[in-house]
Design a protein around this motif. Structure first.
Motif, PDB file in Angstrom:
ATOM      1  N   ASN A 140      -8.453   3.396  -1.171  1.00  0.00           N
ATOM      2  CA  ASN A 140      -9.588   3.459  -0.373  1.00  0.00           C
ATOM      3  C   ASN A 140     -10.399   4.889  -0.477  1.00  0.00           C
ATOM      4  OD1 ASN A 140     -11.781   2.201   0.442  1.00  0.00           O
ATOM      5  ND2 ASN A 140     -11.108   1.855   2.569  1.00  0.00           N
ATOM      6  N   TYR A 156      -6.615  -0.003  10.383  1.00  0.00           N
ATOM      7  CA  TYR A 156      -6.622   1.407  10.465  1.00  0.00           C
ATOM      8  C   TYR A 156      -6.637   1.921  11.861  1.00  0.00           C
ATOM      9  CZ  TYR A 156      -8.331   6.388  10.301  1.00  0.00           C
ATOM     10  OH  TYR A 156      -8.370   7.658  10.611  1.00  0.00           O
ATOM     11  N   GLN A 157      -7.264   1.204  12.713  1.00  0.00           N
ATOM     12  CA  GLN A 157      -7.425   1.746  14.252  1.00  0.00           C
ATOM     13  C   GLN A 157      -6.092   1.430  14.966  1.00  0.00           C
ATOM     14  OE1 GLN A 157     -11.039  -0.218  15.399  1.00  0.00           O
ATOM     15  NE2 GLN A 157     -12.287   1.604  14.755  1.00  0.00           N
ATOM     16  N   ASP A 196       0.563  -1.151   0.158  1.00  0.00           N
ATOM     17  CA  ASP A 196       0.025  -0.012  -0.093  1.00  0.00           C
ATOM     18  C   ASP A 196       0.907   1.418   0.032  1.00  0.00           C
ATOM     19  OD1 ASP A 196       0.748  -1.129   2.742  1.00  0.00           O
ATOM     20  OD2 ASP A 196      -0.043   0.867   3.260  1.00  0.00           O
ATOM     21  N   LEU A 236     -10.863  -2.162   9.358  1.00  0.00           N
ATOM     22  CA  LEU A 236     -11.066  -1.188  10.256  1.00  0.00           C
ATOM     23  C   LEU A 236      -9.845  -1.395  11.481  1.00  0.00           C
ATOM     24  CD1 LEU A 236     -14.801  -1.305  10.669  1.00  0.00           C
ATOM     25  CD2 LEU A 236     -13.500   0.733   9.687  1.00  0.00           C
ATOM     26  N   GLY A 267      -3.802   0.170  -0.965  1.00  0.00           N
ATOM     27  CA  GLY A 267      -4.508   1.236  -0.042  1.00  0.00           C
ATOM     28  C   GLY A 267      -5.403   2.186  -0.560  1.00  0.00           C
ATOM     29  N   TYR A 286     -16.521   4.381   3.833  1.00  0.00           N
ATOM     30  CA  TYR A 286     -16.222   3.904   5.249  1.00  0.00           C
ATOM     31  C   TYR A 286     -17.322   3.852   5.837  1.00  0.00           C
ATOM     32  CZ  TYR A 286     -11.052   3.660   5.475  1.00  0.00           C
ATOM     33  OH  TYR A 286      -9.823   3.360   5.246  1.00  0.00           O
ATOM     34  N   GLY A 321      -2.704   1.886  11.961  1.00  0.00           N
ATOM     35  CA  GLY A 321      -2.843   3.257  11.112  1.00  0.00           C
ATOM     36  C   GLY A 321      -2.599   2.977   9.589  1.00  0.00           C
ATOM     37  N   ILE A 322      -3.122   1.708   9.270  1.00  0.00           N
ATOM     38  CA  ILE A 322      -2.635   1.357   7.676  1.00  0.00           C
ATOM     39  C   ILE A 322      -4.159   1.637   6.911  1.00  0.00           C
ATOM     40  CG2 ILE A 322      -2.390  -0.479   6.143  1.00  0.00           C
ATOM     41  CD1 ILE A 322      -0.424  -1.581   8.121  1.00  0.00           C
ATOM     42  N   ILE A 323      -4.018   2.402   6.020  1.00  0.00           N
ATOM     43  CA  ILE A 323      -5.250   2.862   5.347  1.00  0.00           C
ATOM     44  C   ILE A 323      -5.232   1.679   4.109  1.00  0.00           C
ATOM     45  CG2 ILE A 323      -6.575   4.296   3.869  1.00  0.00           C
ATOM     46  CD1 ILE A 323      -5.336   6.583   5.604  1.00  0.00           C
TER      47      ILE A 323
END
Length: 431
Positions: free
Chosen positions: A327, A289-290, A56, A286, A325, A332, A293-295
Protein backbone atom coordinates in the motif's frame (compact mmCIF):
# COMPACT_ATOMS: atom_id res chain seq x y z
CA UNK A 1 -22.30 -5.64 -17.24
CA UNK A 2 -21.48 -7.29 -20.52
CA UNK A 3 -23.44 -10.49 -21.20
CA UNK A 4 -20.83 -12.19 -23.36
CA UNK A 5 -20.75 -15.27 -21.16
CA UNK A 6 -18.43 -17.98 -22.35
CA UNK A 7 -19.86 -21.44 -21.86
CA UNK A 8 -17.35 -23.11 -19.54
CA UNK A 9 -16.09 -26.53 -20.49
CA UNK A 10 -17.23 -29.24 -18.12
CA UNK A 11 -13.95 -31.06 -18.76
CA UNK A 12 -10.82 -29.66 -17.14
CA UNK A 13 -7.71 -31.04 -15.54
CA UNK A 14 -8.70 -31.23 -11.88
CA UNK A 15 -6.12 -29.95 -9.40
CA UNK A 16 -5.57 -32.18 -6.38
CA UNK A 17 -3.86 -31.75 -3.03
CA UNK A 18 -0.94 -33.85 -4.28
CA UNK A 19 -0.27 -31.30 -7.04
CA UNK A 20 -0.20 -28.53 -4.48
CA UNK A 21 2.03 -30.48 -2.11
CA UNK A 22 4.51 -31.01 -4.94
CA UNK A 23 4.51 -27.26 -5.60
CA UNK A 24 5.03 -26.59 -1.92
CA UNK A 25 8.13 -28.80 -1.93
CA UNK A 26 9.40 -27.05 -5.06
CA UNK A 27 9.12 -23.47 -3.79
CA UNK A 28 9.91 -24.08 -0.11
CA UNK A 29 13.57 -23.27 -0.70
CA UNK A 30 12.62 -19.76 -1.78
CA UNK A 31 9.78 -18.82 0.56
CA UNK A 32 9.11 -19.67 4.20
CA UNK A 33 5.60 -20.31 5.56
CA UNK A 34 3.84 -17.12 6.59
CA UNK A 35 2.42 -16.77 10.13
CA UNK A 36 -1.12 -17.77 11.05
CA UNK A 37 -2.01 -15.13 13.62
CA UNK A 38 -4.90 -15.36 16.08
CA UNK A 39 -6.87 -12.10 16.17
CA UNK A 40 -8.53 -11.42 19.57
CA UNK A 41 -10.34 -8.27 18.34
CA UNK A 42 -12.06 -9.91 15.38
CA UNK A 43 -12.79 -13.04 17.39
CA UNK A 44 -14.55 -10.97 20.04
CA UNK A 45 -16.46 -8.95 17.44
CA UNK A 46 -17.73 -11.97 15.50
CA UNK A 47 -17.98 -14.77 18.04
CA UNK A 48 -15.76 -16.91 15.80
CA UNK A 49 -12.19 -18.01 16.40
CA UNK A 50 -10.53 -15.80 13.81
CA UNK A 51 -7.01 -16.26 12.48
CA UNK A 52 -5.21 -14.10 9.93
CA UNK A 53 -3.02 -15.75 7.29
CA UNK A 54 -0.31 -13.12 6.91
CA UNK A 55 0.60 -13.26 3.23
CA UNK A 56 1.46 -9.57 3.53
CA UNK A 57 4.68 -10.77 5.21
CA UNK A 58 6.06 -12.47 2.10
CA UNK A 59 9.28 -10.96 0.72
CA UNK A 60 7.18 -9.35 -2.02
CA UNK A 61 4.37 -8.59 0.49
CA UNK A 62 1.86 -10.79 -1.32
CA UNK A 63 0.91 -14.43 -1.88
CA UNK A 64 1.46 -13.89 -5.60
CA UNK A 65 5.09 -14.96 -5.32
CA UNK A 66 3.87 -18.55 -4.85
CA UNK A 67 2.23 -18.94 -8.25
CA UNK A 68 4.87 -16.90 -10.02
CA UNK A 69 7.76 -18.94 -8.62
CA UNK A 70 6.11 -22.27 -9.28
CA UNK A 71 5.07 -21.38 -12.83
CA UNK A 72 8.49 -20.04 -13.80
CA UNK A 73 10.30 -22.97 -12.17
CA UNK A 74 8.44 -25.30 -14.56
CA UNK A 75 9.65 -23.54 -17.72
CA UNK A 76 12.13 -25.36 -19.92
CA UNK A 77 15.38 -23.84 -21.16
CA UNK A 78 13.86 -22.72 -24.45
CA UNK A 79 10.97 -20.93 -22.73
CA UNK A 80 13.34 -19.20 -20.33
CA UNK A 81 15.65 -18.10 -23.15
CA UNK A 82 12.68 -16.54 -24.96
CA UNK A 83 12.18 -14.19 -22.01
CA UNK A 84 9.18 -13.74 -19.74
CA UNK A 85 6.23 -11.40 -20.22
CA UNK A 86 3.41 -10.82 -17.77
CA UNK A 87 0.67 -8.38 -16.82
CA UNK A 88 -0.29 -7.47 -13.29
CA UNK A 89 -1.92 -4.91 -11.05
CA UNK A 90 1.36 -4.97 -9.13
CA UNK A 91 1.62 -7.99 -6.83
CA UNK A 92 2.01 -10.78 -9.38
CA UNK A 93 4.52 -8.51 -11.09
CA UNK A 94 6.68 -8.43 -7.97
CA UNK A 95 6.67 -12.21 -7.77
CA UNK A 96 7.67 -12.48 -11.43
CA UNK A 97 10.35 -9.82 -10.97
CA UNK A 98 11.77 -11.68 -7.98
CA UNK A 99 11.88 -14.91 -9.96
CA UNK A 100 13.51 -13.20 -12.95
CA UNK A 101 16.31 -11.81 -10.81
CA UNK A 102 16.94 -14.97 -8.78
CA UNK A 103 16.77 -17.27 -11.84
CA UNK A 104 18.58 -14.96 -14.25
CA UNK A 105 15.69 -14.62 -16.72
CA UNK A 106 14.85 -11.45 -18.63
CA UNK A 107 11.33 -10.19 -18.03
CA UNK A 108 8.98 -7.54 -19.39
CA UNK A 109 6.16 -6.56 -17.03
CA UNK A 110 3.02 -4.62 -17.96
CA UNK A 111 1.01 -2.76 -15.30
CA UNK A 112 -1.95 -0.36 -15.69
CA UNK A 113 -1.63 3.36 -15.01
CA UNK A 114 -3.56 3.26 -11.66
CA UNK A 115 -0.95 0.88 -10.17
CA UNK A 116 0.35 2.68 -7.05
CA UNK A 117 3.87 4.08 -7.27
CA UNK A 118 4.87 1.95 -4.29
CA UNK A 119 4.12 -1.22 -6.26
CA UNK A 120 5.95 0.05 -9.35
CA UNK A 121 9.00 0.87 -7.27
CA UNK A 122 8.98 -2.52 -5.57
CA UNK A 123 8.78 -4.31 -8.93
CA UNK A 124 12.04 -2.71 -9.95
CA UNK A 125 13.65 -3.37 -6.57
CA UNK A 126 12.86 -7.07 -6.85
CA UNK A 127 13.69 -7.37 -10.55
CA UNK A 128 16.67 -5.05 -10.84
CA UNK A 129 18.21 -4.94 -14.31
CA UNK A 130 16.53 -8.24 -15.26
CA UNK A 131 13.11 -6.66 -15.81
CA UNK A 132 11.60 -3.86 -17.87
CA UNK A 133 8.44 -2.14 -16.60
CA UNK A 134 5.78 -0.94 -19.05
CA UNK A 135 2.88 1.18 -17.80
CA UNK A 136 -0.12 1.06 -20.12
CA UNK A 137 -3.91 1.18 -20.01
CA UNK A 138 -6.56 2.19 -17.51
CA UNK A 139 -6.92 -1.20 -15.81
CA UNK A 140 -5.44 -4.69 -15.53
CA UNK A 141 -7.27 -5.98 -18.59
CA UNK A 142 -5.81 -3.22 -20.79
CA UNK A 143 -2.32 -4.06 -19.56
CA UNK A 144 -2.93 -7.78 -20.10
CA UNK A 145 -4.03 -7.21 -23.69
CA UNK A 146 -0.85 -5.24 -24.42
CA UNK A 147 1.31 -7.89 -22.75
CA UNK A 148 -0.28 -10.74 -24.72
CA UNK A 149 0.20 -8.81 -27.95
CA UNK A 150 3.88 -8.27 -27.21
CA UNK A 151 4.38 -11.92 -26.23
CA UNK A 152 2.81 -13.09 -29.49
CA UNK A 153 4.92 -10.72 -31.58
CA UNK A 154 8.21 -11.52 -29.84
CA UNK A 155 7.68 -15.21 -29.07
CA UNK A 156 8.15 -14.55 -25.36
CA UNK A 157 6.76 -16.78 -22.60
CA UNK A 158 3.65 -15.34 -20.92
CA UNK A 159 3.28 -16.01 -17.19
CA UNK A 160 -0.40 -15.92 -16.29
CA UNK A 161 -1.28 -14.03 -13.09
CA UNK A 162 -4.26 -16.27 -12.27
CA UNK A 163 -5.64 -18.20 -15.24
CA UNK A 164 -3.24 -21.13 -15.51
CA UNK A 165 -2.84 -24.49 -13.85
CA UNK A 166 0.64 -23.77 -12.48
CA UNK A 167 -0.44 -20.43 -11.01
CA UNK A 168 -3.50 -21.93 -9.31
CA UNK A 169 -1.42 -24.80 -7.92
CA UNK A 170 1.17 -22.38 -6.56
CA UNK A 171 -1.46 -20.24 -4.86
CA UNK A 172 -3.01 -23.36 -3.36
CA UNK A 173 0.06 -23.75 -1.14
CA UNK A 174 -1.52 -21.08 1.07
CA UNK A 175 -4.19 -23.62 2.04
CA UNK A 176 -1.60 -26.34 2.62
CA UNK A 177 0.12 -24.11 5.17
CA UNK A 178 -3.13 -23.11 6.86
CA UNK A 179 -4.28 -26.70 7.36
CA UNK A 180 -0.87 -27.74 8.71
CA UNK A 181 -0.60 -24.73 11.03
CA UNK A 182 -4.05 -25.30 12.50
CA UNK A 183 -3.28 -28.98 12.92
CA UNK A 184 -0.31 -28.15 15.15
CA UNK A 185 -2.78 -26.21 17.33
CA UNK A 186 -5.12 -29.20 17.46
CA UNK A 187 -7.73 -27.39 15.38
CA UNK A 188 -9.48 -27.91 12.05
CA UNK A 189 -10.57 -25.26 9.56
CA UNK A 190 -14.28 -24.50 9.44
CA UNK A 191 -14.15 -21.61 6.98
CA UNK A 192 -11.54 -19.89 4.81
CA UNK A 193 -12.36 -16.31 3.78
CA UNK A 194 -10.48 -15.39 0.62
CA UNK A 195 -10.21 -12.21 -1.49
CA UNK A 196 -11.21 -12.64 -5.13
CA UNK A 197 -9.82 -10.89 -8.19
CA UNK A 198 -9.03 -13.17 -11.11
CA UNK A 199 -9.75 -16.25 -9.01
CA UNK A 200 -6.33 -17.91 -8.80
CA UNK A 201 -6.02 -17.84 -5.02
CA UNK A 202 -9.54 -18.97 -4.16
CA UNK A 203 -9.50 -21.77 -6.74
CA UNK A 204 -6.15 -23.02 -5.42
CA UNK A 205 -7.38 -22.96 -1.82
CA UNK A 206 -10.66 -24.63 -2.79
CA UNK A 207 -8.82 -27.37 -4.67
CA UNK A 208 -6.72 -28.20 -1.62
CA UNK A 209 -9.49 -28.24 0.98
CA UNK A 210 -11.71 -30.32 -1.33
CA UNK A 211 -9.23 -33.18 -0.84
CA UNK A 212 -7.75 -32.52 2.58
CA UNK A 213 -10.54 -30.81 4.56
CA UNK A 214 -13.81 -31.49 2.74
CA UNK A 215 -16.02 -30.09 5.52
CA UNK A 216 -14.35 -26.68 5.21
CA UNK A 217 -16.42 -23.89 3.69
CA UNK A 218 -14.74 -21.37 1.40
CA UNK A 219 -16.07 -17.82 1.17
CA UNK A 220 -14.87 -15.54 -1.60
CA UNK A 221 -15.08 -11.78 -1.09
CA UNK A 222 -15.15 -9.38 -4.05
CA UNK A 223 -15.15 -5.57 -4.13
CA UNK A 224 -18.46 -4.13 -5.33
CA UNK A 225 -16.70 -2.28 -8.12
CA UNK A 226 -15.17 -5.42 -9.65
CA UNK A 227 -17.39 -8.39 -8.84
CA UNK A 228 -16.40 -10.55 -11.80
CA UNK A 229 -16.94 -13.94 -10.10
CA UNK A 230 -20.40 -12.96 -8.92
CA UNK A 231 -21.21 -11.93 -12.49
CA UNK A 232 -19.83 -15.20 -13.85
CA UNK A 233 -22.02 -17.31 -11.59
CA UNK A 234 -25.05 -15.20 -12.50
CA UNK A 235 -24.42 -15.64 -16.23
CA UNK A 236 -23.25 -19.25 -16.20
CA UNK A 237 -19.67 -18.50 -17.23
CA UNK A 238 -16.99 -15.79 -17.18
CA UNK A 239 -18.19 -12.44 -18.49
CA UNK A 240 -16.36 -9.17 -19.06
CA UNK A 241 -17.61 -6.36 -16.83
CA UNK A 242 -18.30 -3.12 -18.66
CA UNK A 243 -16.44 -1.09 -16.04
CA UNK A 244 -14.48 -1.67 -12.85
CA UNK A 245 -13.60 0.56 -9.93
CA UNK A 246 -9.77 0.40 -9.82
CA UNK A 247 -9.55 1.36 -6.14
CA UNK A 248 -9.11 -2.21 -4.83
CA UNK A 249 -6.34 -2.57 -7.38
CA UNK A 250 -5.27 -6.07 -6.38
CA UNK A 251 -8.75 -7.39 -7.21
CA UNK A 252 -9.88 -4.98 -9.94
CA UNK A 253 -10.24 -7.58 -12.70
CA UNK A 254 -12.95 -7.28 -15.35
CA UNK A 255 -13.15 -11.00 -16.09
CA UNK A 256 -12.53 -13.94 -13.76
CA UNK A 257 -10.18 -16.59 -15.14
CA UNK A 258 -11.65 -19.52 -17.07
CA UNK A 259 -9.81 -22.25 -15.13
CA UNK A 260 -10.54 -20.70 -11.73
CA UNK A 261 -14.21 -20.45 -12.70
CA UNK A 262 -14.31 -24.10 -13.74
CA UNK A 263 -12.77 -25.17 -10.45
CA UNK A 264 -15.13 -23.01 -8.41
CA UNK A 265 -18.19 -24.04 -10.41
CA UNK A 266 -17.36 -27.68 -9.65
CA UNK A 267 -17.11 -26.84 -5.92
CA UNK A 268 -20.22 -24.74 -5.43
CA UNK A 269 -21.38 -27.02 -2.63
CA UNK A 270 -18.58 -25.77 -0.38
CA UNK A 271 -18.37 -22.23 -1.81
CA UNK A 272 -20.08 -18.91 -1.15
CA UNK A 273 -19.27 -15.59 -2.82
CA UNK A 274 -20.14 -12.22 -1.30
CA UNK A 275 -19.57 -8.60 -2.29
CA UNK A 276 -18.45 -5.77 -0.01
CA UNK A 277 -18.25 -2.04 -0.66
CA UNK A 278 -14.96 -0.27 -1.20
CA UNK A 279 -15.79 1.92 1.79
CA UNK A 280 -16.08 -1.09 4.11
CA UNK A 281 -12.72 -2.33 2.82
CA UNK A 282 -11.17 1.02 3.74
CA UNK A 283 -12.68 0.88 7.22
CA UNK A 284 -11.29 -2.61 7.87
CA UNK A 285 -7.91 -1.65 6.40
CA UNK A 286 -7.65 1.19 8.89
CA UNK A 287 -8.81 -1.05 11.74
CA UNK A 288 -6.11 -3.60 10.91
CA UNK A 289 -3.50 -0.86 11.00
CA UNK A 290 -4.71 0.82 14.18
CA UNK A 291 -5.36 -2.36 16.18
CA UNK A 292 -3.09 -5.11 14.85
CA UNK A 293 -0.40 -2.95 13.28
CA UNK A 294 -0.97 -4.66 9.92
CA UNK A 295 -0.28 -2.58 6.83
CA UNK A 296 -2.66 -4.13 4.33
CA UNK A 297 -3.48 -2.99 0.84
CA UNK A 298 -7.17 -2.69 -0.08
CA UNK A 299 -7.34 -6.20 -1.57
CA UNK A 300 -5.56 -7.47 1.54
CA UNK A 301 -8.43 -6.27 3.72
CA UNK A 302 -11.20 -7.79 1.59
CA UNK A 303 -11.40 -10.99 3.62
CA UNK A 304 -11.74 -9.13 6.92
CA UNK A 305 -14.41 -6.88 5.41
CA UNK A 306 -16.31 -10.06 4.52
CA UNK A 307 -16.45 -11.41 8.09
CA UNK A 308 -19.78 -9.68 8.65
CA UNK A 309 -21.25 -11.77 5.82
CA UNK A 310 -20.58 -15.12 7.51
CA UNK A 311 -23.39 -17.24 8.93
CA UNK A 312 -21.54 -19.78 11.05
CA UNK A 313 -21.90 -21.40 14.44
CA UNK A 314 -20.31 -19.49 17.32
CA UNK A 315 -16.75 -20.61 17.93
CA UNK A 316 -16.17 -21.69 14.33
CA UNK A 317 -12.51 -21.59 13.30
CA UNK A 318 -12.22 -18.98 10.54
CA UNK A 319 -9.10 -17.97 8.63
CA UNK A 320 -9.00 -14.67 6.73
CA UNK A 321 -6.26 -14.45 4.11
CA UNK A 322 -4.51 -11.09 4.30
CA UNK A 323 -3.42 -11.34 0.69
CA UNK A 324 -1.10 -8.36 0.39
CA UNK A 325 0.49 -5.37 2.06
CA UNK A 326 1.69 -3.26 -0.85
CA UNK A 327 0.00 0.00 0.00
CA UNK A 328 1.22 3.46 -0.93
CA UNK A 329 1.22 5.90 1.99
CA UNK A 330 -0.05 8.56 -0.42
CA UNK A 331 -3.33 6.64 -0.68
CA UNK A 332 -4.22 6.96 2.98
CA UNK A 333 -6.04 10.27 2.57
CA UNK A 334 -8.40 8.65 0.07
CA UNK A 335 -8.69 5.54 2.24
CA UNK A 336 -9.68 7.66 5.24
CA UNK A 337 -12.16 9.62 3.12
CA UNK A 338 -13.86 6.49 1.78
CA UNK A 339 -14.03 5.00 5.26
CA UNK A 340 -15.64 8.11 6.74
CA UNK A 341 -18.24 8.19 3.96
CA UNK A 342 -18.95 4.47 4.45
CA UNK A 343 -19.41 4.95 8.20
CA UNK A 344 -21.80 7.86 7.66
CA UNK A 345 -19.44 10.42 9.18
CA UNK A 346 -18.49 12.42 6.06
CA UNK A 347 -21.08 14.32 4.03
CA UNK A 348 -21.06 16.96 1.34
CA UNK A 349 -23.58 19.69 0.70
CA UNK A 350 -24.25 22.43 -1.81
CA UNK A 351 -25.11 25.40 0.39
CA UNK A 352 -26.80 28.40 -1.21
CA UNK A 353 -25.95 31.22 1.18
CA UNK A 354 -28.01 34.42 1.17
CA UNK A 355 -25.54 37.26 0.62
CA UNK A 356 -26.36 38.93 3.90
CA UNK A 357 -24.08 39.67 6.85
CA UNK A 358 -23.89 36.90 9.44
CA UNK A 359 -25.01 33.96 7.26
CA UNK A 360 -21.83 31.97 7.74
CA UNK A 361 -22.01 32.59 11.48
CA UNK A 362 -25.62 31.38 11.42
CA UNK A 363 -24.52 28.21 9.60
CA UNK A 364 -21.76 27.54 12.12
CA UNK A 365 -23.74 28.32 15.26
CA UNK A 366 -27.29 27.23 14.43
CA UNK A 367 -26.95 24.43 11.86
CA UNK A 368 -23.78 22.57 12.72
CA UNK A 369 -23.88 20.21 15.70
CA UNK A 370 -21.48 20.68 18.63
CA UNK A 371 -19.21 17.86 17.42
CA UNK A 372 -19.44 18.51 13.68
CA UNK A 373 -16.54 19.98 11.74
CA UNK A 374 -16.14 21.68 8.36
CA UNK A 375 -13.47 19.88 6.33
CA UNK A 376 -14.09 21.63 3.01
CA UNK A 377 -15.49 25.03 2.13
CA UNK A 378 -15.26 26.16 -1.47
CA UNK A 379 -17.31 28.86 -3.17
CA UNK A 380 -18.48 27.55 -6.53
CA UNK A 381 -20.21 30.63 -7.87
CA UNK A 382 -22.32 33.64 -7.01
CA UNK A 383 -25.60 33.39 -8.89
CA UNK A 384 -26.52 37.01 -8.26
CA UNK A 385 -26.16 39.70 -5.63
CA UNK A 386 -28.53 37.85 -3.30
CA UNK A 387 -27.04 34.33 -3.18
CA UNK A 388 -23.76 32.42 -3.42
CA UNK A 389 -23.26 28.65 -3.64
CA UNK A 390 -20.52 26.81 -1.74
CA UNK A 391 -19.47 23.19 -1.65
CA UNK A 392 -19.23 22.28 2.04
CA UNK A 393 -17.77 19.06 3.42
CA UNK A 394 -18.75 18.11 6.97
CA UNK A 395 -17.37 15.46 9.29
CA UNK A 396 -19.95 14.53 11.91
CA UNK A 397 -19.26 13.55 15.48
CA UNK A 398 -21.44 10.46 14.97
CA UNK A 399 -23.48 8.96 12.16
CA UNK A 400 -26.62 9.47 14.27
CA UNK A 401 -26.06 13.21 14.01
CA UNK A 402 -27.02 13.33 10.32
CA UNK A 403 -30.80 13.43 10.66
CA UNK A 404 -30.79 16.23 13.28
CA UNK A 405 -28.40 18.15 11.02
CA UNK A 406 -30.72 17.73 8.04
CA UNK A 407 -33.66 18.88 10.18
CA UNK A 408 -31.80 22.03 11.20
CA UNK A 409 -30.96 22.67 7.55
CA UNK A 410 -34.61 22.30 6.54
CA UNK A 411 -35.67 24.76 9.24
CA UNK A 412 -33.07 27.32 8.19
CA UNK A 413 -33.46 29.90 5.43
CA UNK A 414 -30.10 28.69 4.09
CA UNK A 415 -30.82 26.37 1.15
CA UNK A 416 -28.79 23.11 1.48
CA UNK A 417 -28.63 20.18 -0.93
CA UNK A 418 -27.22 16.91 0.37
CA UNK A 419 -24.89 15.32 -2.21
CA UNK A 420 -25.08 11.53 -2.00
CA UNK A 421 -22.41 9.10 -3.23
CA UNK A 422 -23.21 7.58 -6.59
CA UNK A 423 -25.21 10.57 -7.84
CA UNK A 424 -23.99 12.70 -10.78
CA UNK A 425 -23.56 15.76 -8.57
CA UNK A 426 -21.46 13.91 -6.02
CA UNK A 427 -19.33 12.22 -8.65
CA UNK A 428 -18.73 15.52 -10.46
CA UNK A 429 -18.03 17.75 -7.47
CA UNK A 430 -16.54 15.36 -4.88
CA UNK A 431 -15.29 12.06 -6.26
Amino acid sequence: MSTNAAAPSKEFDVIHAFDIQQAQARISSEIAPTPLQYCPRLSQQTGFEVYLKREDLQDVRSYKIRGALYGISNLNDEQRAAGIVTASAGNHAQGVAYACRTMGIKGRIYVPAPTPKQKRDRIMVHGGDMVELVVVGANFDDAAAAAHEYAAEQGATFIEPFDSRDTVIGQGTVAAEIIAQLSTLGKSLDCAVVPVGGGGLISGITSYVADMSPRTAVVGIEPAGAASLTAAFAEGGPVTLDTVDPFVDGAAVRRVGTLPYQILEANQGRLNVDVVSEGSVCTELLELYQNEGIIAEPAGALSVAGLSKLDLAPGSVVVCVISGGNNDVLRYAEIMERSLVHRGLKHYFLVNFPQEPGQLRHFLEDILGPHDDITLFEYLKRNNRETGTALVGLELGSAEGLEPLLNRMRESKVDCEHLKPGTPGYDFLVA
